[in-house]
Design an enzyme around this catalytic site. Structure first.
Site, mmCIF file in Angstrom:
data_model
loop_
_atom_site.group_PDB
_atom_site.id
_atom_site.type_symbol
_atom_site.label_atom_id
_atom_site.label_comp_id
_atom_site.label_asym_id
_atom_site.label_seq_id
_atom_site.Cartn_x
_atom_site.Cartn_y
_atom_site.Cartn_z
ATOM 1 N N ASP A 2 0.788 -1.219 0.000
ATOM 2 C CA ASP A 2 0.000 0.000 0.000
ATOM 3 C C ASP A 2 0.826 1.278 0.000
ATOM 4 O O ASP A 2 1.867 1.325 0.630
ATOM 5 C CB ASP A 2 -0.855 0.025 1.270
ATOM 6 N N HIS A 19 3.882 3.347 -8.586
ATOM 7 C CA HIS A 19 3.894 1.900 -8.837
ATOM 8 C C HIS A 19 5.270 1.456 -9.356
ATOM 9 O O HIS A 19 5.761 0.386 -9.014
ATOM 10 C CB HIS A 19 2.805 1.520 -9.847
ATOM 11 N N LEU A 113 13.348 -19.530 -2.618
ATOM 12 C CA LEU A 113 12.184 -18.743 -2.190
ATOM 13 C C LEU A 113 11.045 -19.006 -3.162
ATOM 14 O O LEU A 113 11.264 -19.079 -4.370
ATOM 15 C CB LEU A 113 12.527 -17.244 -2.220
HETATM 16 C C1 FPP Z 1 -1.441 -0.222 -3.717
HETATM 17 O O1 FPP Z 1 -1.081 1.148 -3.599
HETATM 18 C C2 FPP Z 1 -0.626 -0.853 -4.756
HETATM 19 C C3 FPP Z 1 -1.125 -1.419 -5.897
HETATM 20 C C4 FPP Z 1 -2.564 -1.458 -6.216
HETATM 21 C C5 FPP Z 1 -0.221 -1.991 -6.920
HETATM 22 C C6 FPP Z 1 0.991 -2.703 -6.417
HETATM 23 C C7 FPP Z 1 1.903 -2.943 -7.565
HETATM 24 C C8 FPP Z 1 3.256 -2.794 -7.559
HETATM 25 C C9 FPP Z 1 4.041 -2.477 -6.361
HETATM 26 C C10 FPP Z 1 4.066 -2.918 -8.805
HETATM 27 C C11 FPP Z 1 3.826 -4.083 -9.661
HETATM 28 C C12 FPP Z 1 3.969 -5.377 -9.006
HETATM 29 C C13 FPP Z 1 4.944 -6.252 -9.226
HETATM 30 C C14 FPP Z 1 4.882 -7.590 -8.605
HETATM 31 C C15 FPP Z 1 6.104 -5.892 -10.056
HETATM 32 P P1 FPP Z 1 -2.159 2.237 -3.976
HETATM 33 O O2 FPP Z 1 -2.125 2.472 -5.455
HETATM 34 O O3 FPP Z 1 -3.487 1.818 -3.434
HETATM 35 O O4 FPP Z 1 -1.621 3.521 -3.262
HETATM 36 P P2 FPP Z 1 -2.452 4.478 -2.327
HETATM 37 O O5 FPP Z 1 -2.981 3.619 -1.217
HETATM 38 O O6 FPP Z 1 -1.427 5.456 -1.852
HETATM 39 O O7 FPP Z 1 -3.501 5.107 -3.189
#
Ligand code: FPP
Length: 222
Positions: A2, A19, A113
């Site tokens: 998050d 991201h 892993l």
């Molecule tokens: C949540 O933060 C995160 C996501 C919905 C996407 C997670 C994806 C990645 C870290 C990159 C791609 C993954 C891999 C495995 C390479 P949010 O967008 O909800 O952020 P916020 O809570 O600040 O709005």
């Protein structure tokens, strides 16, 4: 994972940059797991609900995932990492699904892993699927309802063969489960980290594991 969006907002950047930075943390955290002797890591990369985000963000996330899957191949070999995925994978774009399947197949013999990506994943959806498969057996007369127990139920979840998590880490200070591994986290220790996911790095994971080690796990007993 998050806080990617908020990390970007703090810097006046578009969410996709958050991201992208988050994907860097993924690399560092997988390597740290190996150094710490962690055998299974499940990352909640895309939830069932995330499909409802603006199409541009969904597409940026899928592109990032494609890039990760294409570029990670060598690293997975070198680090001896086995890749698995859980979720409604048939909802993923054809290209992403192809890259994912190929990499899962290629890394199936690795053993340092197991990295499980939760993609288009929802805990409730997973439980419903398991219930449906048991109900189908019961309706066909091959399973008696009395035979259904927790072990049989767990064997119909997508995580069959993967141990339940010992530690659940949520970043950016959120105090929610958000449909993640609902069945499997029954006895997981929860650590909430205030930092946004892109700032969650090697030392933060090490500290979270140390916090876990200080916990006294009772599994409902004294
Ligand atoms: C949540 O933060 C995160 C996501 C919905 C996407 C997670 C994806 C990645 C870290 C990159 C791609 C993954 C891999 C495995 C390479 P949010 O967008 O909800 O952020 P916020 O809570 O600040 O709005």
């Amino acid at each position: 994972m998050d806080g990617n969006g908020r990390w970007a907002k703090e810097r006046g950047l578009p969410r996709r940059e958050g991201h992208r930075a988050g994907a860097e943390s993924v690399r560092e955290i997988t390597h740290t797991c190996i150094d710490l002797g962690v055998e299974f890591l499940t990352l909640y990369a895309f939830s069932s609900e995330n499909w409802n985000r603006p199409p541009a963000e969904v597409s940026a996330l899928m592109n990032l995932l494609d890039r990760f899957l294409s570029e990670k191949s060598k690293d997975l070999d070198q680090q001896n990492i086995r890749l698995l995925a859980i979720g409604q994978l048939d909802r993923l774009p054809r290209k992403t699904r192809g890259l994912l399947d190929k990499l899962i197949d290629r890394t199936s013999h690795h053993s340092a892993l197991t990295l499980v990506l939760a993609l288009s994943y929802g805990g409730r959806e997973e439980i419903v699927e398991a219930a449906r498969s048991l109900a189908a057996n019961a309706a066909a007369g091959t399973l008696a309802p009395e035979e259904i127990d927790t072990a049989l139920f767990a064997s119909r979840l997508q995580t069959a063969g993967i141990p339940d998590p010992d530690l659940l880490i949520r970043t950016s200070g959120e105090m929610r489960i958000s449909n993640f591994l609902l069945w499997q986290i029954s006895y997981a220790e929860i650590v909430i980290i205030k930092k946004f996911w892109p700032d969650f790095r090697r030392n933060d994971l090490t500290e979270a594991v140390q916090e876990y080690q200080r916990r006294h796990r009772r599994f409902g007993t004294l």
